[in-house]
Design an enzyme around this catalytic site. Structure first.
Site: not given
Length: 522
Positions: A84, A174, A228, A230
Site C-alpha cells: 500500500c 493488503h 498475576s 495469567g
C-alpha cells in the site's frame, strides 16, 4: 533476542495492520522485527535481514507530511516488498507517479494478473483472478520505467508491480489481512522463495535463546517476578527459573482484584511445577484504598501499576541482591500503549489504552527491567509455555488483565461491587466450561456496569445493577469477534447471575468486535 536467526524487517509507516504483517511472517516460521521507517540503510543492514517489508500508512507520499525511507535501502540487494503506502514510496522513488484516487477502494476487490504476473514467483500457486483486501485513497497512476505491471483491478489498474532486475515488489492491496484470499501464499512466496528464508523461528529456539540471554544478563543477581494469575507472568517465571534457578524470587500480590479462587490456584500450580521461592502478599486493602473515588480507566491503571512497583520495592528489601524486576509484557501491550519494539522509533502508534506494565520503571527504583516476552504475540506465549513444560490447562486459561477486576468494574471500585463481579464472572466461566465451550472461546468474563435499571422480582419493583457478559474469539488478541453462544447457555448464565447474586436484576451480552471496541471494557 540474541540468537542466530533469519530476520524479516518491517518498516513502520503507521499502518493499522502493522502487527498483522509481523504475525504473518512469524506464522511462516521466520522472525519478524518492526523498526522505524526512518532507519538508515546502514543501521538496517546491521540486522543482516533476509528481506524488508514496507508497511502501509495514513500519509500521502506527495504531501509534505509524507514519510520516506532511506532510498539506499533499495540498493542493498535485499528483497523488498512494499504494501500500500510502501508500494507508493517505492513508486515515487523510482520515478513513477502517485495521485489521489477519484474513487477510493475499501474492502474486498477482485484483481486480475497480467501475463507477467502469472509467471512471477511472487504470485506462484495463486489464481489469475482473485479477491484481495483494499484500503487506500491514493493510487499509482504511472509505473516506474524499470518496473512491470503484475496485476490490476477495475478501480486500480496498478495493483502489483515488480522491478525487472532487482527483487523489489509492490502491492496496492493488503496480503496480511485474512480477507485477501491468497495472502499467505504471497507471503510464503516472498519469504521462502524470493528471500530464501528457512523455517527457523520456533518457540524451542526462542526458549533456548532466552534462557541463555537472561542467564548472562542477570549473572549472580536476584530477579523478582510478579505473578498475576495469567499465562504471561507464569511463562516469564518458567524462563527465568530455567535460566537462574534459585536466584528467581516470585511474588504473588493478592490485590483484591483477582478472580474467584485465583490466588490459591496460582500458588498450587506454581509450587507443584517450580522449585523457587514464592511469596504471597495480601495487599487488597492498599489497592482498594488507592482506587477509592477513581472512575477514569487510565487513572485506575496508573495507580495500580504504581502501587505494584511500591510493593515490589518493599519486597526487594528482603532480598539482599535483588537487581532485576521481571514483567510479562507482550507485543500487543506495547502496540496498544502507543509504544514500539523499536526504542528509537519516532512514529509511536496511537495509545488505545495504557497497560500498567508498559513504559519502564520509575527512575528512583534501583531495578533493571527484564521483559522476556516483549516481542511475542499471545499465541506464541502459549506455545512457549508448553515448550517450557507448563501444564496445558494452565497455559490455555483465558487471559486476565494485569489491573484485574478493576477494569471490569466500571466506575468506582469498591469491595461490595468486586464481590458481585467476582461471583458473576465465576458463573460465566462455570457455565461455558460445563457446556464444553471453554476452549472454543478465547476470553470470557463478566463486567459490572455503572448503571442501575428497573426490574421486578416477586411482584415487587427493583432498581439494581446490570452485568454484561463478554465472550470473544481471536487468534492474536489484536482483533477479535464476539462469540455466538447458544441461546440456552446465555439464558442459563443470565438466570443464575440474577438469581444467585443479590443486587443484580439485568444481564446483557456484548456483541461488539475489536475494533471498534477493545476486548476489555476499560
Amino acid at each position: 533476542m540474541a540468537f542466530d536467526k533469519e530476520t524479516i524487517l518491517i518498516l513502520d509507516f503507521g499502518s493499522q495492520y502493522l502487527q498483522l504483517i509481523a504475525r504473518r511472517v512469524r506464522e511462516l516460521g521466520v522472525y519478524s522485527r518492526v523498526v522505524s521507517y526512518s532507519i538508515s540503510a546502514e543501521e538496517l543492514n546491521r540486522f543482516s535481514p533476509c528481506g524488508i517489508i514496507l508497511s502501509g500508512g495514513p500519509s500521502s507520499v506527495y504531501c509534505e507530511s509524507g514519510r520516506d525511507c532511506d532510498p539506499a535501502i533499495f540498493e542493498l540487494g535485499v528483497p523488498v516488498l512494499g504494501i500500500c503506502y510502501g508500494m507508493q514510496v517505492m513508486t515515487q522513488f523510482f520515478g513513477g507517479e502517485v495521485t489521489a484516487a477519484s474513487n477510493r477502494e475499501y474492502g474486498r476487490v477482485s484483481i486480475e494478473l497480467t501475463d507477467i504476473g502469472k509467471s512471477s514467483a511472487f504470485f506462484a500457486d495463486t489464481p489469475s483472478i482473485q479477491n484481495v483486501w483494499m484500503s487506500h485513497g491514493d493510487h499509482v497512476t504511472k509505473i516506474p520505467s524499470e518496473f512491470d505491471l503484475l496485476a490490476g483491478s477495475f478501480g486500480s489498474p496498478v495493483c502489483a508491480i515488480q522491478h525487472r532486475s532487482k527483487p523489489l515488489f509492490g502491492l496496492q492491496f493488503h496480503p496480511e489481512v485474512a480477507h485477501t484470499d491468497n495472502g499467505m501464499n504471497m507471503f510464503k512466496n516472498f519469504i521462502h522463495v524470493i528471500c530464501g528464508c528457512r523455517y527457523d523461528w520456533t518457540m524451542r529456539n526462542f526458549a533456548d535463546a532466552a534462557v541463555e540471554r537472561f542467564r548472562n544478563e542477570i549473572g549472580n543477581g536476584e530477579v523478582i517476578c510478579g505473578l498475576s494469575g495469567g499465562v504471561d507472568s507464569a511463562v516469564v517465571a518458567a524462563i527465568l527459573s530455567r535460566a537462574v534457578g534459585s536466584q528467581l524470587k516470585c511474588i504473588l500480590v493478592d490485590n483484591g482484584l483477582l478472580r474467584k479462587g485465583e490466588a490459591d490456584a496460582v500458588v498450587n500450580m506454581f509450587r507443584s511445577h517450580f522449585d523457587v521461592e514464592l511469596v504471597v502478599i495480601d495487599a487488597a486493602d492498599g489497592f482498594l484504598g488507592r482506587l477509592a473515588g477513581v472512575v477514569e480507566p487510565q487513572e485506575k491503571r496508573r495507580r495500580i501499576g504504581h502501587y505494584f512497583i511500591e510493593i515490589f520495592a518493599d519486597a526487594a528489601k528482603n532480598f539482599n541482591n535483588a537487581k532485576f524486576l521481571a514483567q510479562g509484557t507482550i507485543y500487543p501491550d506495547i502496540i496498544e500503549s502507543g509504544s514500539s519494539l523499536d526504542p528509537n522509533s519516532d512514529k509511536p502508534a496511537a495509545t488505545i489504552k495504557l497497560h500498567h506494565n508498559v513504559g519502564g520503571l520509575p527512575a528512583e527504583l534501583d531495578f533493571k527491567l527484564v521483559e522476556p516476552l516483549r516481542e511475542l504475540f499471545k499465541d506464541e506465549v502459549r506455545q512457549l509455555g508448553i515448550e517450557l513444560g507448563l501444564p496445558v490447562e494452565f497455559v490455555w486459561r483465558h487471559p486476565f488483565p494485569g489491573p484485574g477486576l478493576a477494569v471490569r468494574c466500571l466506575g468506582e471500585v469498591t469491595r461490595e461491587k468486586l464481590n458481585k463481579l467476582r461471583e458473576a464472572d465465576a458463573i460465566v466461566i462455570d457455565e461455558i466450561t460445563k457446556a464444553g465451550l471453554y476452549n472454543n472461546i478465547s476470553q470470557a468474563f463478566a463486567v459490572l456496569l455503572p448503571v442501575k435499571s428497573v426490574g421486578v422480582m416477586g411482584d415487587g419493583r427493583t432498581y439494581d445493577d446490570a452485568v454484561a457478559i463478554r465472550c470473544v474469539k481471536t487468534d492474536d488478541f489484536m482483533t477479535a469477534d464476539w462469540s455466538e453462544l447458544p441461546d440456552y447457555l446465555l439464558r442459563k448464565m443470565s438466570t443464575r447471575i440474577i438469581n444467585e447474586i443479590s443486587g443484580i436484576n439485568r444481564v446483557v451480552y456484548d456483541i461488539s468486535s475489536k475494533p471498534p471496541a477493545t476486548i476489555e471494557w476499560e
